[in-house]
Design an enzyme around this catalytic site. Structure first.
Site, PDB file in Angstrom:
ATOM      1  CG  HIS A   1      -2.022   1.000   1.146  1.00 10.45           C
ATOM      2  ND1 HIS A   1      -1.828   2.340   1.405  1.00 10.45           N
ATOM      3  CD2 HIS A   1      -3.327   0.867   0.807  1.00 10.45           C
ATOM      4  CE1 HIS A   1      -2.972   2.985   1.232  1.00 10.45           C
ATOM      5  NE2 HIS A   1      -3.896   2.119   0.863  1.00 10.45           N
TER       6      HIS A   1
ATOM      7  CD  GLU B   1      -5.621   1.673  -2.847  1.00 11.63           C
ATOM      8  OE1 GLU B   1      -6.744   1.839  -2.388  1.00 11.63           O
ATOM      9  OE2 GLU B   1      -4.606   1.562  -2.137  1.00 11.63           O
TER      10      GLU B   1
END
Length: 252
Positions: A96, A168
């Site tokens: 992430h 993302e």
């Protein structure tokens, strides 16, 4: 190739075990059929045993938000992938942008973690995404492609096919800005094309690619209508039970 949609909520560092229990109790019996869509929650480490216990027997998949690439040893503060598997964890989120940025995780770290996750019988949700600067410079595809190739290096075709890759864009995470439908489709196709180049089209047709970045109940259907978007990794909109259930109520 029909790929089962996968909507996963990432709670980040939110909810204590009591709050986590209340959330799962509120959603567990209301989830759509697992034949239609896969639903998951990535819970903080201290909530995992609670979430797993309450979710047992439901259609809710449970993910950890990180792990280390060794199973045991002198690694103070780290989470063992072996223990995550032993308690019943299904997925582990790795790479992430917050982990890369705040905790200086490298592509090599993420690749090692992916291998450790598979070695322990779980599946990775591998995150990738570019900064606003990279996006505005027109280098998003090149940057994200390199992240994906590095994360998957040395995995088997079978492992890659079972992986989930979450695109993302960093500039859309928690900012209220979201990528356009065209941007999301273009970049999720970039991810799939990189997998095809590295592992073949058959593998690329199986891998599930999620979009993440200010996904909400109001816009999830537009992203899910994209041919190369197979799901979403959702932050803020996954924190409330009602909102999470609404995310699952899209028509693909």
């Amino acid at each position: 190739m029909s790929r089962k949609p996968f909507i996963a909520g990432n709670w980040k560092m939110n909810k204590n075990p009591e709050e986590a229990k209340a959330f799962v109790e509120a959603v567990a019996s209301k989830l759509p059929s697992s034949d239609l869509v896969e639903a998951g929650i990535a819970a903080p480490a201290l909530d995992l045993t609670t979430v797993l216990a309450v979710a047992k027997g439901s259609n809710l998949k449970v993910a950890a938000q990180n792990c280390y690439f060794e199973n045991a040893g002198a690694f103070t503060g780290e989470t063992s992938p072996q223990v995550l598997k032993e308690i019943g964890t299904d997925y582990v989120v790795i790479g992430h942008s917050e982990r890369r940025d705040y905790f200086h995780e490298t592509d090599e770290d993420i690749n090692k973690k992916a291998k450790a996750i598979f070695a322990n019988g779980m599946l990775p949700i591998i995150c990738c995404g570019e900064s606003l600067e990279t996006y505005e410079a027109g280098k998003a595809a090149e940057f994200v492609g390199a992240q994906v190739s590095a994360a998957l290096a040395g995995l088997t075709a079978e492992q890659v096919a079972a992986s989930v890759i979450a695109y993302e864009p960093i500039w859309a995470i928690g900012t209220g800005k979201s990528a356009s439908q065209d941007d999301a489709q273009k970049m999720c196709k970039v991810v799939r094309d990189v997998v095809a180049a590295d592992f073949g089209q058959e593998v690329a047709d199986k891998v599930r690619v999620q979009y993440g970045g200010s996904v909400k109940p109001e816009n999830v259907a537009s992203y899910m209508a994209c041919p190369d978007v197979d799901g979403a990794l959702v932050g803020g909109a996954s924190l409330e039970a009602e909102s999470f259930l609404a995310l699952l109520d899209f028509v693909k």
